[in-house]
Each structure stands twice: as C-alpha cells, then as structure tokens.
Design an enzyme around this catalytic site. Sequence first.
Site, mmCIF file in Angstrom:
data_model
loop_
_atom_site.group_PDB
_atom_site.id
_atom_site.type_symbol
_atom_site.label_atom_id
_atom_site.label_comp_id
_atom_site.label_asym_id
_atom_site.label_seq_id
_atom_site.Cartn_x
_atom_site.Cartn_y
_atom_site.Cartn_z
ATOM 1 N N ASP A 156 39.220 32.352 33.236
ATOM 2 C CA ASP A 156 39.999 31.996 34.416
ATOM 3 C C ASP A 156 39.230 30.877 35.129
ATOM 4 O O ASP A 156 38.053 30.623 34.822
ATOM 5 C CB ASP A 156 40.141 33.239 35.302
ATOM 6 C CG ASP A 156 40.762 32.929 36.642
ATOM 7 O OD1 ASP A 156 41.762 32.193 36.678
ATOM 8 O OD2 ASP A 156 40.234 33.414 37.660
ATOM 9 N N PHE A 157 39.879 30.200 36.082
ATOM 10 C CA PHE A 157 39.192 29.120 36.791
ATOM 11 C C PHE A 157 38.728 29.568 38.177
ATOM 12 O O PHE A 157 37.537 29.779 38.399
ATOM 13 C CB PHE A 157 40.091 27.883 36.896
ATOM 14 C CG PHE A 157 39.403 26.730 37.576
ATOM 15 C CD1 PHE A 157 38.495 25.946 36.887
ATOM 16 C CD2 PHE A 157 39.647 26.448 38.918
ATOM 17 C CE1 PHE A 157 37.830 24.896 37.522
ATOM 18 C CE2 PHE A 157 38.991 25.398 39.560
ATOM 19 C CZ PHE A 157 38.082 24.614 38.855
ATOM 20 N N ASP A 158 39.666 29.743 39.120
ATOM 21 C CA ASP A 158 39.291 30.085 40.497
ATOM 22 C C ASP A 158 38.628 31.454 40.568
ATOM 23 O O ASP A 158 39.164 32.448 40.086
ATOM 24 C CB ASP A 158 40.531 30.081 41.387
ATOM 25 C CG ASP A 158 41.064 28.687 41.620
ATOM 26 O OD1 ASP A 158 40.489 27.971 42.450
ATOM 27 O OD2 ASP A 158 42.040 28.304 40.948
ATOM 28 N N ASP A 187 38.454 37.217 37.496
ATOM 29 C CA ASP A 187 38.038 37.811 38.768
ATOM 30 C C ASP A 187 39.169 38.449 39.563
ATOM 31 O O ASP A 187 38.914 39.114 40.569
ATOM 32 C CB ASP A 187 37.405 36.740 39.661
ATOM 33 C CG ASP A 187 38.461 35.814 40.254
ATOM 34 O OD1 ASP A 187 39.217 35.190 39.469
ATOM 35 O OD2 ASP A 187 38.556 35.729 41.486
#
Length: 275
Positions: free
Chosen positions: A37-39, A212
């Site tokens: 995932d990124f954020d 997250d």
Amino acid sequence: MPPLNLGSDQQPRTPMDADEAWRTTAGRAAGTVLFFDFDGTLAPVGDDPTAVQPAPNVLAAIEALAPRVRRIAIVSARPVEFLRDRLGGLAGVDLYGLYGLEHSYSGGDTVTEPAALPWVPTMAELADLARAELPAGTLVEFKRLSVALHWRTAPRLGEAVQEWGQAQADRLGLRVQGGRMVLELKPPVDRDKGMVIGELIRDAEAAWYFGDDVSDIRAFAAVRARAATDPDFFGVCVAVANPETGQEVADAADLTIDSPAALGDFLSQASHRLA
C-alpha cells in the site's frame, strides 16, 4: 526481529519470526511477489494528502528488492499518476491505483477499468457538491474515479462528513470505503485490493503484503485464501502501526512494523537476505 502475530483466528502456518520468513522467501524468491500500500505504509499520513512523500530509504529499498523477486506492485487508493510521481519512476514496479480501477505495468501506459469510465462525470459533480455543502475543515480530494472526504485537520467533523457521504452514496448508487479519518466514495464496480492480489498471486510461489488500513485487510484475506488452498504457497501479511486503524489491521496480520520509516529499514535488511 519482531515475532509473527499468533492471533488465534489468523494462525500463521509458516516460520514464526521475520528472519525465518525471509529465509523461507529466499528459497523461492524467483516466484515471490511483494505488494505495498502507499499511504501509511510507504509514506506517513499527513494533514495534506497531496503533499505526502515516501519515507526515507523506502524507494532505495524497493529498488534493491526488485531484481531479487518476481514482481513488486504498489496497490493503493491513489491514482496511478500520483503514484508514478511519488515513486520517481522506479523501474520494474507495477502500479495499481484507485483500488485496482487503474493500473500500469512497469512504467507503461495507465489502463482504466472500462466499467468505471462512465462514472467520471458523476464523481466530478460529487466533488463540487462536497466542496459546496460540507463544512469548512473538510478536505475534498477528487481522484477522477473517486472522491475522498478527509477530516484529519478537523476531527469534530467526522460524524457529519460520514453521514453526508453515506447519504450521497445511497442517492447515487456508489460504494463507500472507510479509512483513516477519511471516507471514500467510488463507482459500483467490482474491484478492490483483495481482488487485485488474488489475481496476481494465482501462480506465485510466495507473497508478502504490506498495509496499514482497513482496505488492506481484504488483501490479507486474499493471501490467506491462497495459502489455504495451496500448501506449497508461502504468504506473509504485514501491518504498519498507526493510531487510527492500527490495531484492527495488526490483528489481521502476521507481523507489525512500527512506521513507514521503520519499514524502509526493514526492507533494506530484507534485500540483503534475498541477495
């Protein structure tokens, strides 16, 4: 190294600490896929979602890992073009944006899910309506194929923003995705992180997923499902700690990392183990 989570409903059936997990992965590195995932995972979450940047060491670590595994993919709620900009043209990394409604393979053109395209005007109109009707302090993020409503800088607005967003979703027939002080409205198209991961690991020998937020739990479930049907498949689900959804995600994961910055260090060590 931190131990794998031994929650009763998510029992890992493979090595019980991160060192052993990477050693097991090294034996099948050519068939391994790493998903991020990124954020909140590669980049810390900030008050302004347009200003976030990857944590130190993360990009260098991914670049070092890329030639050592079969595939690396970023699977995010962000548009592909945003990811491309923030990742600085990383070679050999696939990008899946907007929960899989967009994708780009190894720096190639961005491809949009055809079923989502008719919803672009609706999303633009919804973004304008949100800016006009929601109270000051709400940040409206228009992503072409979705609209994210953030209240991080004004936590008191959370309930009102969520009620407004749910009402609009009901009115327009949209789907709702909750997250870390954000509510996202997206087209009623069958595409999510779990579906993306499930498709990409069908013939993989191993997979790690790093996330997250609650949307990442579906990706964890896809890794679990593959492991349940193939005893030779090795899967590891990693949660990145956070104060909003961290416990829920950690409970669904095998391993927890303290922060995006700590993840950069963790991946740097992993590249040496897979060398």
